[in-house]
Design a protein around this motif. Structure first.
Motif, PDB file in Angstrom:
ATOM      1  N   UNK A  48       0.819  -1.207   0.000  1.00  0.00           N
ATOM      2  CA  UNK A  48       0.000   0.000   0.000  1.00  0.00           C
ATOM      3  C   UNK A  48       0.856   1.262   0.000  1.00  0.00           C
ATOM      4  N   UNK A  49       0.218   2.365  -0.319  1.00  0.00           N
ATOM      5  CA  UNK A  49       0.809   3.676  -0.084  1.00  0.00           C
ATOM      6  C   UNK A  49      -0.215   4.499   0.683  1.00  0.00           C
ATOM      7  N   UNK A  50       0.245   5.156   1.748  1.00  0.00           N
ATOM      8  CA  UNK A  50      -0.589   6.017   2.585  1.00  0.00           C
ATOM      9  C   UNK A  50      -0.180   7.463   2.323  1.00  0.00           C
ATOM     10  N   UNK A  51      -1.169   8.326   2.134  1.00  0.00           N
ATOM     11  CA  UNK A  51      -0.910   9.758   1.942  1.00  0.00           C
ATOM     12  C   UNK A  51      -1.262  10.498   3.224  1.00  0.00           C
ATOM     13  N   UNK A  81       4.132  10.660   1.547  1.00  0.00           N
ATOM     14  CA  UNK A  81       3.700   9.353   1.073  1.00  0.00           C
ATOM     15  C   UNK A  81       4.511   8.282   1.787  1.00  0.00           C
ATOM     16  N   UNK A  82       3.859   7.215   2.212  1.00  0.00           N
ATOM     17  CA  UNK A  82       4.524   6.154   2.970  1.00  0.00           C
ATOM     18  C   UNK A  82       4.120   4.796   2.407  1.00  0.00           C
ATOM     19  N   UNK A  83       5.100   3.989   2.060  1.00  0.00           N
ATOM     20  CA  UNK A  83       4.818   2.626   1.593  1.00  0.00           C
ATOM     21  C   UNK A  83       4.629   1.713   2.804  1.00  0.00           C
ATOM     22  N   UNK A  84       3.592   0.886   2.734  1.00  0.00           N
ATOM     23  CA  UNK A  84       3.236   0.009   3.853  1.00  0.00           C
ATOM     24  C   UNK A  84       2.898  -1.369   3.305  1.00  0.00           C
TER      25      UNK A  84
END
Length: 300
Positions: free
Chosen positions: A276-279, A290-293
């Protein structure tokens, strides 16, 4: 940053504030995803010009991208530089502002390079004002459990519009399910997120992922749920196979105390996990917007 979606080799991001020299441009920006995971600005599309749209959700299916405004009302914030009387007056009913510029859902047809080919728009305000459950919350500011759209996903042509507010008794949160061509023929579904509202929705093969967070400016944690897409309200006449199911997958830790998780996009579905990517809105470090999870699948 308040919304994010994946389109081919791009991430599409949106902001809840207008931009441009005169502050009257509501744009979505396309970022190229590089092989090392970094993103580089590619181009942008002007969704609408004028007052703030308050972009809160973006989703994509095929060559169609959907962008939604919050359809919300607002109250001015209390500010230390104002005097005591002025700050107290912000609680008066006549200080609540309806922002009609926020009452739009856009549909953009894109080519393979993410360039706009056509654009249409509809409003959900009439549906919300006339719905027996939602209409009571229309005159309430968004951060005070009033109407506030923040999530958007599409699956097989059905749009799913997630509400940050209102949250009803027993913590039920509405999701508006509709088709673009016949929005009045909608269905209102409900999910339970422990008192949180919906911050975003993302489509996966067997349902949806829900990013949940505080309704207002509270300190509740941010969580991700898997939802099978069905209504979770119980009833003695409902068959088990017709029931909605939610599974808490885990909590999201924002990069700093001022960051608010606002957007969710699926980069890749794997057998045992989702990438996922969280904004985030309000991150102090601009490199952490932006954070990759990676989040593991769990059984409902």
């Amino acid at each position: 940053m308040s919304a994010v979606a994946k389109f081919r080799s791009f991430l599409i991001i949106g902001a809840d504030e207008a931009s441009g020299h005169d502050g009257d441009e509501n744009r979505i920006q396309f970022l190229t995803i590089n092989s090392d995971g970094s993103c580089v600005a590619a181009h942008s599309i002007l969704v609408t010009q004028g007052k703030e749209l308050d972009i809160e959700g973006i989703c994509v299916e095929g060559d169609l991208a959907y962008v939604i405004g919050s359809h919300s009302s607002k109250r001015k914030k209390i500010k230390k530089e104002r005097n005591w009387k002025e700050n107290r007056e912000t609680f008066h009913q006549d200080k609540i502002e309806d922002e009609v510029s926020r009452d739009w859902l856009f549909r953009l047809r894109l080519n393979e390079d993410g360039k706009e080919l056509a654009k249409d728009r509809i409003s959900l305000r009439g549906i919300i004002y006339n719905d027996p459950a939602l209409k009571a919350f229309c005159g309430i500011p968004s951060k005070e459990n009033g109407v506030d759209i923040e999530g958007l996903a599409v699956k097989d042509g059905w749009l799913h519009v997630g509400f940050r507010g209102p949250v009803f008794r027993d913590n039920y949160v509405p999701v508006l399910r509709l088709r673009w061509e016949e929005p009045e023929q909608y269905e209102l579904l409900y999910v339970r997120l422990g008192g949180r509202g919906i911050r975003d929705l993302a489509t996966v093969a067997d349902g949806f992922l829900i990013l949940a967070g505080p309704v207002g400016d509270g300190t509740d944690s941010y969580q991700i749920y898997h939802w099978n897409g069905k209504d979770t309200v119980p009833g003695k006449d409902r068959r088990p196979e017709d029931m909605g199911r939610l599974c808490l997958l885990g909590e999201i830790a924002p990069p700093d105390e001022d960051s608010k998780a606002e957007g969710l996009a699926v980069l890749e579905e794997r057998q045992d996990s989702w990438q996922l990517v969280i904004a985030y809105d309000g991150a102090k470090d601009q490199n952490r917007l932006l954070q990759r999870v990676s989040i593991s699948r769990r059984k409902d």
